[in-house]
Write an enzyme that holds these catalytic residues in place. Sequence first.
Site, PDB file in Angstrom:
ATOM      1  N   ALA A  68      -9.902  -3.700  -1.196  1.00 10.66           N
ATOM      2  CA  ALA A  68      -9.713  -5.013  -1.049  1.00 10.66           C
ATOM      3  C   ALA A  68      -8.068  -5.001  -0.471  1.00 10.66           C
ATOM      4  CB  ALA A  68      -9.754  -5.698  -2.317  1.00 10.66           C
ATOM      5  N   GLY A 113     -12.876  -1.627  -2.922  1.00 13.98           N
ATOM      6  CA  GLY A 113     -13.843  -2.481  -2.417  1.00 13.98           C
ATOM      7  C   GLY A 113     -14.614  -1.699  -1.297  1.00 13.98           C
ATOM      8  N   GLU A 116     -17.374  -0.344  -2.984  1.00 11.74           N
ATOM      9  CA  GLU A 116     -18.347  -1.382  -3.308  1.00 11.74           C
ATOM     10  C   GLU A 116     -19.274  -1.922  -1.961  1.00 11.74           C
ATOM     11  OE1 GLU A 116     -14.857  -3.208  -5.333  1.00 11.74           O
ATOM     12  OE2 GLU A 116     -15.978  -2.942  -7.039  1.00 11.74           O
TER      13      GLU A 116
HETATM   14  N1  CAA Z   1      -4.824  -3.066   1.240  1.00 12.03           N
HETATM   15  C1  CAA Z   1      -3.756  -3.453   1.994  1.00 12.03           C
HETATM   16  N2  CAA Z   1      -3.272  -2.283   2.927  1.00 12.03           N
HETATM   17  C2  CAA Z   1      -3.756  -1.070   2.678  1.00 12.03           C
HETATM   18  C3  CAA Z   1      -4.753  -0.678   1.979  1.00 12.03           C
HETATM   19  C4  CAA Z   1      -5.331  -1.835   1.192  1.00 12.03           C
HETATM   20  N3  CAA Z   1      -6.427  -1.664   0.184  1.00 12.03           N
HETATM   21  N4  CAA Z   1      -5.098   0.498   2.077  1.00 12.03           N
HETATM   22  C5  CAA Z   1      -4.245   0.877   2.951  1.00 12.03           C
HETATM   23  N5  CAA Z   1      -3.287  -0.128   3.507  1.00 12.03           N
HETATM   24  C6  CAA Z   1      -2.242  -0.043   4.695  1.00 12.03           C
HETATM   25  C7  CAA Z   1      -1.165   0.580   3.992  1.00 12.03           C
HETATM   26  O1  CAA Z   1      -0.281  -0.119   3.371  1.00 12.03           O
HETATM   27  C8  CAA Z   1      -0.566   1.156   5.337  1.00 12.03           C
HETATM   28  O2  CAA Z   1       0.193  -0.038   6.014  1.00 12.03           O
HETATM   29  P1  CAA Z   1       1.466   0.026   6.542  1.00 12.03           P
HETATM   30  O3  CAA Z   1       1.293   1.119   7.854  1.00 12.03           O
HETATM   31  O4  CAA Z   1       1.829  -1.502   7.033  1.00 12.03           O
HETATM   32  O5  CAA Z   1       2.475   0.520   5.684  1.00 12.03           O
HETATM   33  C9  CAA Z   1      -1.592   1.527   6.299  1.00 12.03           C
HETATM   34  O6  CAA Z   1      -2.676   0.692   5.733  1.00 12.03           O
HETATM   35  C10 CAA Z   1      -1.900   2.908   6.141  1.00 12.03           C
HETATM   36  O7  CAA Z   1      -1.824   3.253   4.819  1.00 12.03           O
HETATM   37  P2  CAA Z   1      -1.223   4.554   4.539  1.00 12.03           P
HETATM   38  O8  CAA Z   1      -0.041   4.903   5.191  1.00 12.03           O
HETATM   39  O9  CAA Z   1      -0.962   4.342   2.958  1.00 12.03           O
HETATM   40  O10 CAA Z   1      -1.938   5.703   4.606  1.00 12.03           O
HETATM   41  P3  CAA Z   1      -2.261   7.148   3.967  1.00 12.03           P
HETATM   42  O11 CAA Z   1      -3.107   7.896   4.712  1.00 12.03           O
HETATM   43  O12 CAA Z   1      -0.828   7.761   3.496  1.00 12.03           O
HETATM   44  O13 CAA Z   1      -3.294   6.951   2.732  1.00 12.03           O
HETATM   45  C11 CAA Z   1      -4.941   5.971   1.433  1.00 12.03           C
HETATM   46  C12 CAA Z   1      -4.428   6.523   2.614  1.00 12.03           C
HETATM   47  C13 CAA Z   1      -5.099   7.189   0.193  1.00 12.03           C
HETATM   48  C14 CAA Z   1      -6.398   5.306   1.568  1.00 12.03           C
HETATM   49  C15 CAA Z   1      -4.056   4.786   0.836  1.00 12.03           C
HETATM   50  O14 CAA Z   1      -3.646   3.854   2.129  1.00 12.03           O
HETATM   51  C16 CAA Z   1      -4.336   4.241  -0.462  1.00 12.03           C
HETATM   52  O15 CAA Z   1      -4.352   4.481  -1.536  1.00 12.03           O
HETATM   53  N6  CAA Z   1      -4.837   2.806  -0.278  1.00 12.03           N
HETATM   54  C17 CAA Z   1      -5.169   1.906  -1.199  1.00 12.03           C
HETATM   55  C18 CAA Z   1      -6.529   2.237  -1.935  1.00 12.03           C
HETATM   56  C19 CAA Z   1      -6.760   1.321  -3.027  1.00 12.03           C
HETATM   57  O16 CAA Z   1      -6.069   1.455  -4.027  1.00 12.03           O
HETATM   58  N7  CAA Z   1      -7.935   0.565  -2.916  1.00 12.03           N
HETATM   59  C20 CAA Z   1      -8.402  -0.191  -3.910  1.00 12.03           C
HETATM   60  C21 CAA Z   1      -7.919  -1.668  -3.771  1.00 12.03           C
HETATM   61  S1  CAA Z   1      -7.972  -2.681  -4.817  1.00 12.03           S
HETATM   62  C22 CAA Z   1      -9.653  -3.203  -4.891  1.00 12.03           C
HETATM   63  O17 CAA Z   1     -10.243  -2.913  -3.863  1.00 12.03           O
HETATM   64  C23 CAA Z   1     -10.154  -3.967  -5.906  1.00 12.03           C
HETATM   65  C24 CAA Z   1     -11.846  -4.245  -5.759  1.00 12.03           C
HETATM   66  O18 CAA Z   1     -12.455  -3.739  -6.217  1.00 12.03           O
HETATM   67  C25 CAA Z   1     -12.151  -5.704  -5.547  1.00 12.03           C
END
Ligand code: CAA
Length: 262
Positions: A68, A113, A116
């Site tokens: 998400a 998400g 999911e």
């Molecule tokens: N939401 C919004 N933006 C996201 C995102 C997310 N879930 N995941 C990545 N991005 C964005 C980052 O903010 C970044 O944006 P900027 O370039 O503007 O800074 C861009 O995508 C690239 O991401 P990273 O620089 O972080 O890339 P990385 O290779 O260093 O890491 C990753 C990759 C490990 C996937 C890392 O991005 C990460 O941990 N993302 C979040 C994963 C997460 O926590 N997902 C669960 C979300 S909550 C959810 O989903 C709730 C639910 O069940 C409903």
Amino acid sequence: MSSEPNVLLEIVEPSIYRLTINRPKALNALNRATIAELGAALATVAADHDARVLLVTGAGDKAFVAGADIRAMQDMSPIEGQGFARETMAVFRQLETLAIPVIAVVNGYALGGGCELAMSCDWIVAGENAVFGQPEVNLGLTPGFGGTQRLTRLVGRARALELITTGRQIKADEALRWGLVNHVFPAAQLMDEALTMARQIASKAPIAVRLSKEAVQRGQDLDLDNACQFEAQVFGLAFSTEDKREGVAAFLDKRTPSFSNR
Ligand code: CAA
């Protein structure tokens, strides 16, 4: 604001649809607009009587869907958060109950998400670079798009709780061992392999394919007696189709059947 659509829907070959979550700069994170577009795209597929298979994937070579949209959730109230979960779950259910088989083609991160979304498809094929997980506890959140339920049903309570409470992410090979993923392919071949699978499905009797999916899905929520009763009804219904007459006749004539979706 980008003018690019958040969701791309293409007919890649006759009767084979591909839906791509298209926010590669945000690793295809799901915000409300994307969920609304996903719902609209699914309605288009559902309305096409010639559709046989849907592939679901993410744009770029890094992520299927990284979850998400965390930025979009930053200022949501509890009620808005609950609404976001409900809206998305309704669209994921729309995906899950589509009449035709839906294959998740996981080409990178499938987190939160994203995991999911993949689990709402009928099965998952993954590239060697795929990573699965429910990392919501890192954010002070719980899974909200069906993860506590679908992950548990797919891999069992113990494995689901391990992933959900530790936030540990697993790679494609471990996901394969757990039965979360059906097949793992080298990343460069993933889409071709998924298309090969889609062609195989598209070559079968379409009504029989749809009825089979319905029997498996509905049966899962019934006791065995009622589920087998439902299967018998579905089996009987297949006898009313043109394609059953053609399929059986072709077998007995030792020729390839030509199905008409009737
Ligand atoms: N939401 C919004 N933006 C996201 C995102 C997310 N879930 N995941 C990545 N991005 C964005 C980052 O903010 C970044 O944006 P900027 O370039 O503007 O800074 C861009 O995508 C690239 O991401 P990273 O620089 O972080 O890339 P990385 O290779 O260093 O890491 C990753 C990759 C490990 C996937 C890392 O991005 C990460 O941990 N993302 C979040 C994963 C997460 O926590 N997902 C669960 C979300 S909550 C959810 O989903 C709730 C639910 O069940 C409903």
